[in-house]
Design a protein around this motif. Structure first.
Motif: not given
Length: 214
Positions: A51-54, A160-169, A190-200
């Motif tokens: 998935t994404g992130g750490i 900077r006020g950057w949205n966490m979800g967009m930055t994470q993507i 499916w891994s990309a979908i899981s990362a998208a689920a986190i960011s959303l």
């Protein structure tokens, strides 16, 4: 029912501005956040996904190194603890260290007490990713993080006020690219979908105007 006119709003009490969380509330949030993160990791690992992130980095390494994903999660985070202390302050850094200790301990407990024989990758991606996102959200609400890219996204959000979800993507794209030699094509999707689920989760709910606690 009596309608409220424009003149009436001048006499209404001000909106609540929130209050600092208590030590007990912070401790409970860290417990819940760690629990949700581990549950999500269990689903993803059982389906052979990353998935994404750490979390994604830890899962990716767990397929190459014979160590639990939760333990690798903490080990990979060590350099980010120093970054968190420097740019986010001692309180945030201490909470982040406690979160990672909690994840490592929970990972070991889960390893000997939970075993999933089979899980559909769609379920793992959607539920696992959503659960991890909710865990990260619970921690962020209480000025704590999971480390890694989470520290970077929270820091950019504050500075900077950057949205966490967009930055994470954006960061997730890099991490998932590194997984290409390790997982199959369907697993990568499916891994990309899981990362998208986190960011959303973060994109939808980590907004100051929706939350007044500090």
């Amino acid at each position: 029912m009596t309608a409220i006119t424009a003149s009436d709003t001048d006499t209404l009490p001000p909106s609540p501005i929130g209050r600092p969380h208590s030590l007990l509330e912070d401790a409970y949030a860290i417990f819940i956040g760690c629990t949700l993160l581990i549950v999500g990791l269990v689903f993803l690992k059982a389906a052979g996904l990353v998935t994404g992130g750490i979390a994604g980095v830890a899962l990716l390494l767990s397929y190459l190194i014979p160590l639990p994903a939760g333990v690798l999660f903490t080990l990979v985070n060590i350099p980010f603890f120093l970054f968190a202390h420097k740019v986010m302050g001692t309180r945030f850094a201490v909470k982040t260290v406690l979160v990672n200790i909690g994840i490592a301990v929970a990972s070991e407990i889960t390893r000997v007490s939970v075993h999933i024989d089979t899980v559909h990758p769609a379920f793992a991606a959607l539920v696992g990713g959503t659960v991890i996102g909710m865990g990260i959200l619970a921690l962020a609400r209480h000025q704590a993080g999971v480390g890694g890219t989470g520290v970077i996204t929270i820091w950019l959000f504050r500075k900077r006020g950057w949205n966490m979800g967009m930055t994470q993507i954006a960061l997730d794209v890099v991490i998932l690219s590194l997984a290409i030699p390790v997982v199959t094509g369907p697993q990568l999707i499916w891994s990309a979908i899981s990362a998208a689920a986190i960011s959303l989760i973060l994109f939808a709910w980590h907004r100051p105007e929706l939350y007044v606690g500090r």
